[in-house]
Every structure is written in C-alpha cells, then in structure tokens.
Design a protein around this motif. Structure first.
Motif, PDB file in Angstrom:
ATOM      1  N   ILE A 254       0.846  -1.199   0.000  1.00 44.87           N
ATOM      2  CA  ILE A 254       0.000   0.000   0.000  1.00 44.87           C
ATOM      3  C   ILE A 254       0.879   1.245   0.000  1.00 44.87           C
ATOM      4  O   ILE A 254       0.660   2.186  -0.777  1.00 44.87           O
ATOM      5  CB  ILE A 254      -0.948  -0.003   1.215  1.00 44.87           C
ATOM      6  CG1 ILE A 254      -1.928  -1.168   1.105  1.00 44.87           C
ATOM      7  CG2 ILE A 254      -1.695   1.336   1.322  1.00 44.87           C
ATOM      8  CD1 ILE A 254      -2.840  -1.323   2.302  1.00 44.87           C
ATOM      9  N   LEU A 255       1.905   1.243   0.858  1.00 48.53           N
ATOM     10  CA  LEU A 255       2.828   2.380   0.894  1.00 48.53           C
ATOM     11  C   LEU A 255       3.581   2.497  -0.432  1.00 48.53           C
ATOM     12  O   LEU A 255       3.774   3.604  -0.954  1.00 48.53           O
ATOM     13  CB  LEU A 255       3.820   2.219   2.048  1.00 48.53           C
ATOM     14  CG  LEU A 255       4.906   3.288   2.150  1.00 48.53           C
ATOM     15  CD1 LEU A 255       4.295   4.668   2.393  1.00 48.53           C
ATOM     16  CD2 LEU A 255       5.900   2.949   3.258  1.00 48.53           C
ATOM     17  N   PHE A 256       4.003   1.368  -0.975  1.00 44.50           N
ATOM     18  CA  PHE A 256       4.758   1.367  -2.226  1.00 44.50           C
ATOM     19  C   PHE A 256       3.963   2.035  -3.352  1.00 44.50           C
ATOM     20  O   PHE A 256       4.456   2.948  -4.027  1.00 44.50           O
ATOM     21  CB  PHE A 256       5.107  -0.077  -2.608  1.00 44.50           C
ATOM     22  CG  PHE A 256       5.769  -0.218  -3.946  1.00 44.50           C
ATOM     23  CD1 PHE A 256       7.114   0.035  -4.099  1.00 44.50           C
ATOM     24  CD2 PHE A 256       5.034  -0.611  -5.068  1.00 44.50           C
ATOM     25  CE1 PHE A 256       7.736  -0.092  -5.340  1.00 44.50           C
ATOM     26  CE2 PHE A 256       5.637  -0.741  -6.308  1.00 44.50           C
ATOM     27  CZ  PHE A 256       6.993  -0.473  -6.442  1.00 44.50           C
ATOM     28  N   HIS A 257       2.724   1.614  -3.538  1.00 43.21           N
ATOM     29  CA  HIS A 257       1.918   2.150  -4.633  1.00 43.21           C
ATOM     30  C   HIS A 257       1.476   3.590  -4.354  1.00 43.21           C
ATOM     31  O   HIS A 257       1.452   4.421  -5.275  1.00 43.21           O
ATOM     32  CB  HIS A 257       0.708   1.256  -4.880  1.00 43.21           C
ATOM     33  CG  HIS A 257       1.061  -0.098  -5.413  1.00 43.21           C
ATOM     34  ND1 HIS A 257       1.745  -0.269  -6.599  1.00 43.21           N
ATOM     35  CD2 HIS A 257       0.847  -1.352  -4.907  1.00 43.21           C
ATOM     36  CE1 HIS A 257       1.940  -1.567  -6.808  1.00 43.21           C
ATOM     37  NE2 HIS A 257       1.400  -2.241  -5.802  1.00 43.21           N
ATOM     38  N   ALA A 258       1.142   3.878  -3.098  1.00 41.76           N
ATOM     39  CA  ALA A 258       0.727   5.243  -2.756  1.00 41.76           C
ATOM     40  C   ALA A 258       1.887   6.217  -2.946  1.00 41.76           C
ATOM     41  O   ALA A 258       1.693   7.338  -3.428  1.00 41.76           O
ATOM     42  CB  ALA A 258       0.215   5.298  -1.322  1.00 41.76           C
ATOM     43  N   SER A 259       3.089   5.789  -2.600  1.00 41.04           N
ATOM     44  CA  SER A 259       4.264   6.647  -2.752  1.00 41.04           C
ATOM     45  C   SER A 259       4.532   6.926  -4.221  1.00 41.04           C
ATOM     46  O   SER A 259       4.849   8.062  -4.608  1.00 41.04           O
ATOM     47  CB  SER A 259       5.494   5.988  -2.115  1.00 41.04           C
ATOM     48  OG  SER A 259       5.308   5.809  -0.734  1.00 41.04           O
ATOM     49  N   ARG A 260       4.411   5.896  -5.037  1.00 42.35           N
ATOM     50  CA  ARG A 260       4.643   6.071  -6.478  1.00 42.35           C
ATOM     51  C   ARG A 260       3.616   7.039  -7.074  1.00 42.35           C
ATOM     52  O   ARG A 260       3.972   7.928  -7.858  1.00 42.35           O
ATOM     53  CB  ARG A 260       4.569   4.716  -7.182  1.00 42.35           C
ATOM     54  CG  ARG A 260       4.884   4.793  -8.674  1.00 42.35           C
ATOM     55  CD  ARG A 260       5.005   3.413  -9.275  1.00 42.35           C
ATOM     56  NE  ARG A 260       3.773   2.642  -9.121  1.00 42.35           N
ATOM     57  CZ  ARG A 260       3.669   1.358  -9.464  1.00 42.35           C
ATOM     58  NH1 ARG A 260       4.727   0.714  -9.957  1.00 42.35           N
ATOM     59  NH2 ARG A 260       2.535   0.718  -9.317  1.00 42.35           N
ATOM     60  N   TYR A 261       2.365   6.877  -6.676  1.00 42.31           N
ATOM     61  CA  TYR A 261       1.312   7.768  -7.177  1.00 42.31           C
ATOM     62  C   TYR A 261       1.573   9.216  -6.759  1.00 42.31           C
ATOM     63  O   TYR A 261       1.518  10.135  -7.584  1.00 42.31           O
ATOM     64  CB  TYR A 261      -0.051   7.310  -6.655  1.00 42.31           C
ATOM     65  CG  TYR A 261      -1.161   8.305  -6.937  1.00 42.31           C
ATOM     66  CD1 TYR A 261      -1.756   8.369  -8.200  1.00 42.31           C
ATOM     67  CD2 TYR A 261      -1.596   9.197  -5.956  1.00 42.31           C
ATOM     68  CE1 TYR A 261      -2.751   9.291  -8.477  1.00 42.31           C
ATOM     69  CE2 TYR A 261      -2.594  10.122  -6.215  1.00 42.31           C
ATOM     70  CZ  TYR A 261      -3.168  10.163  -7.475  1.00 42.31           C
ATOM     71  OH  TYR A 261      -4.149  11.082  -7.754  1.00 42.31           O
ATOM     72  N   MET A 262       1.868   9.429  -5.481  1.00 42.60           N
ATOM     73  CA  MET A 262       2.086  10.790  -4.979  1.00 42.60           C
ATOM     74  C   MET A 262       3.287  11.439  -5.658  1.00 42.60           C
ATOM     75  O   MET A 262       3.251  12.628  -6.005  1.00 42.60           O
ATOM     76  CB  MET A 262       2.291  10.763  -3.467  1.00 42.60           C
ATOM     77  CG  MET A 262       1.022  10.542  -2.660  1.00 42.60           C
ATOM     78  SD  MET A 262      -0.106  11.952  -2.755  1.00 42.60           S
ATOM     79  CE  MET A 262       0.818  13.180  -1.824  1.00 42.60           C
ATOM     80  N   ALA A 263       4.343  10.672  -5.860  1.00 44.21           N
ATOM     81  CA  ALA A 263       5.533  11.222  -6.518  1.00 44.21           C
ATOM     82  C   ALA A 263       5.227  11.599  -7.965  1.00 44.21           C
ATOM     83  O   ALA A 263       5.700  12.634  -8.464  1.00 44.21           O
ATOM     84  CB  ALA A 263       6.677  10.213  -6.452  1.00 44.21           C
ATOM     85  N   GLU A 264       4.421  10.776  -8.630  1.00 45.99           N
ATOM     86  CA  GLU A 264       4.099  11.049 -10.032  1.00 45.99           C
ATOM     87  C   GLU A 264       3.192  12.265 -10.186  1.00 45.99           C
ATOM     88  O   GLU A 264       3.441  13.137 -11.026  1.00 45.99           O
ATOM     89  CB  GLU A 264       3.425   9.822 -10.658  1.00 45.99           C
ATOM     90  CG  GLU A 264       4.378   8.671 -10.927  1.00 45.99           C
ATOM     91  CD  GLU A 264       3.664   7.445 -11.463  1.00 45.99           C
ATOM     92  OE1 GLU A 264       2.410   7.476 -11.554  1.00 45.99           O
ATOM     93  OE2 GLU A 264       4.340   6.449 -11.784  1.00 45.99           O
TER      94      GLU A 264
END
Length: 335
Positions: A254-264
């Motif tokens: 969850i953190l992995f995907h949320a972090s990628r989304y927020m960074a993008e």
C-alpha cells in the motif's frame, strides 16, 4: 537518611534541567542542578528561586490532575538541590550520572563538558541532552569518550516518556546499558539511534510539520482541519501502532503504490519510497499477511496481537470521549 539510589546531577538549570530534576526527584533520586553560569549572589538567588518555583508548579499541576497526592510535593522537592558554579566540584564528585543541559552553542557545550570532566568522578556517565549536536561532535569535547553519549529528552521532559540515546563507536556498551536501566527505573522509555542529524522523533516530526505547513500554504485545508486530522487520524493511529508496525499492519505494498502515485502526480521526489520498501516488495516482505516485513511474525499468535492493538484503539476512543454505544432500534409498538 540519604537515598540509596544513585545521585544524578545536571549542569544547566534551565527548562530541560528542571524537567530532569522533576523526573529524578519524583523517582526518589537526589538530583543536583549545577548553574552553568557564574553569577553574583543576587543573580544566583533569583535563579534558585525560579528553579524551585517552576519545579513546584509542575508537581502541583500533575497532582491537581490526579497524578499523585499533593501532600508529597515537599518531600519530592527536598531531593532537589540548586548549586552555584563555584561549588560544582562538591556537587558532581559522587554523581553517577551527569547530564549536560546548556544552550546549543559551541562555547556553552565546550565550557560545560570541561567543567564536568574536571569535577565529576572518573566513573561518572556523562550525557548531553542536546537536540542539535551529534554525539560524535560532543564526544570530541569530552575527556571521557568511553563514558559519554547523548540523551535527548523530549519536552516537556517531566511528561514525555521517550529519551533518545545516541552513543558513539567509542561509548562503552555497559555505559549505554546502565543509563537505559536507570531511565527505565524512573519511568522513561529509552531508545537507541546512531549519531545522525535529528535523532528519530525530531527527524520524523520535522517532515510532518513542514508538510502540514505546506498544505496550509497550498490551500489544501485549514490549519484547524489539518490539526483535527492529525489528532484524530494520524496521532490516533500512531499512539497505538509504530510507524513501521503500521506499514506491516496494512501492507508495505500500500505504501509502495501510494508513494509512487504521490511522486508522479506531484512531481516531488520527497514522496518517493526508499530503496528498502522496494526491496521488501521484491522479497515478499509486505507485512502481516506475508508473515514478515519490518518485523518477523513467524510463530506469533496474530489473532491475539490484532486483538491487543484493537484494545489500544478502543482505549484511545475512550480517552477522546468518542466511544459510544450502538444505536438500538426502538421496539415496535403493538396494536
């Protein structure tokens, strides 16, 4: 009769020194606050009076909140001594632990540590309460690097349980263990961290506080709503689950995907997940459901663990006054 507990001293009688004195005296230790400055008689008398007034007021406040019987305030205060700088030799000679709590300047630190080295016994443990300097920096100013480390108390020191200990590679392991044992005995929760800027809590809270300020700046939400979200969401969760424990609880993916989304979507690198999160994903170390994450859950009674944490959340709800009984439908009226 003198206390059988080890004597504690603190060079510096400001806010931090007074908070430490409160904790030590409360736990039954004799505590000596050594004035780090050279003062005339009038200035010293004023410092001494202010110190006792502040410690008394905090004790009376805690008693007033139901923490203990106010009748014990005077007995606790009798364990506190305020000592002028010229009597540092007498005050520190038999102290087992000496805290340094002076202003965050090179001059003040160098002077206080030199005073401690000259006056304290050779076996005394010396711990700086600095929130700024690395332990490796200050150890170089101490004449006893093997018996030196940082001990960062969080304000208000008389209430917050955490103390962050930061030894250096020269610090004797027995010194760290002894200080941890003493802190635990007076009701504190010591943790260890390497000599790294910001320790643990200040480093995390600096990022969180700056992000909260950015949200106000960007018009994302009002200060009032951000603080309400912090108290009833962020703070509520992390009073029960540690940050890394929470990652395991929900799943590192969850953190992995949320972090990628927020960074993008923001274009901000500060939201990118660290390498360790990527490695955990590749190695199927995503937390509870994989049986491993930041923690190893092999052999753990996971159901009992979840129940224990849920009990913690329920206690938080009660403390916030938000626990409510379920709505019960009114019985149907008979004809």
């Amino acid at each position: 009769m003198a206390s059988a507990r080890p004597v504690i001293a603190c060079v510096g009688a400001g806010r931090m020194g007074r908070g430490i004195a409160h904790c030590a005296a409360w736990a039954g230790h004799d505590i000596r606050l050594v004035d780090a400055k050279q003062r005339d008689a009038e200035g010293y008398a004023r410092l001494e009076a202010d110190t006792f007034d502040e410690i008394r007021s905090t004790l009376e406040m805690i008693a007033g909140l139901g923490g203990f019987d106010a009748a014990h305030v005077d007995a606790i205060l009798k364990r506190v001594s305020v000592v002028p700088r010229e009597k540092a030799g007498e005050a520190l000679a038999d102290a087992r632990i000496v805290f340094e709590a002076v202003p965050e300047t090179d001059e003040a630190k160098r002077d206080a540590l030199a005073l401690i080295d000259a006056a304290a016994g050779p076996e005394a443990i010396v711990a700086s309460t600095t929130s700024t300097y690395l332990s490796t920096q200050l150890a170089a100013l101490s004449g006893r690097p093997a018996r030196f480390l940082n001990a960062h108390w969080l304000n208000p020191a008389f209430l917050v349980p955490l103390v962050e200990l930061s030894p250096t590679h020269e610090t004797d392991r027995a010194v760290v263990d002894e200080l941890k044992t003493l802190l635990e005995a007076i009701g504190k929760v010591p943790v260890e961290c390497a000599a790294s800027p910001g320790y643990i809590v200040p480093r995390i809270q600096m990022l969180a506080m700056n992000e909260a300020a950015r949200m106000v700046e960007e018009g994302v939400a009002s200060a009032e709503d951000i603080d309400k979200a912090t108290r009833y969401g962020f703070g509520f969760r992390f009073a029960v689950l540690g940050l890394l424990e929470f990652i395991d609880w929900g799943g590192g993916d969850i953190l992995f995907h949320a972090s990628r989304y927020m960074a993008e979507v923001t274009g901000e690198k500060r939201f990118e997940a660290p390498t360790l999160i990527h490695e955990n994903m590749e190695e199927n170390r995503r937390g509870l459901r994989d049986g491993r994450g930041f923690y190893d859950y092999d052999g753990m009674d996971v159901a009992a663990y979840r129940r224990q944490r849920m009990e913690g959340f329920m206690a938080m709800l009660r403390m916030a006054g938000l626990d409510r009984p379920p709505a019960v439908a009114a019985p149907e009226k008979s004809n």
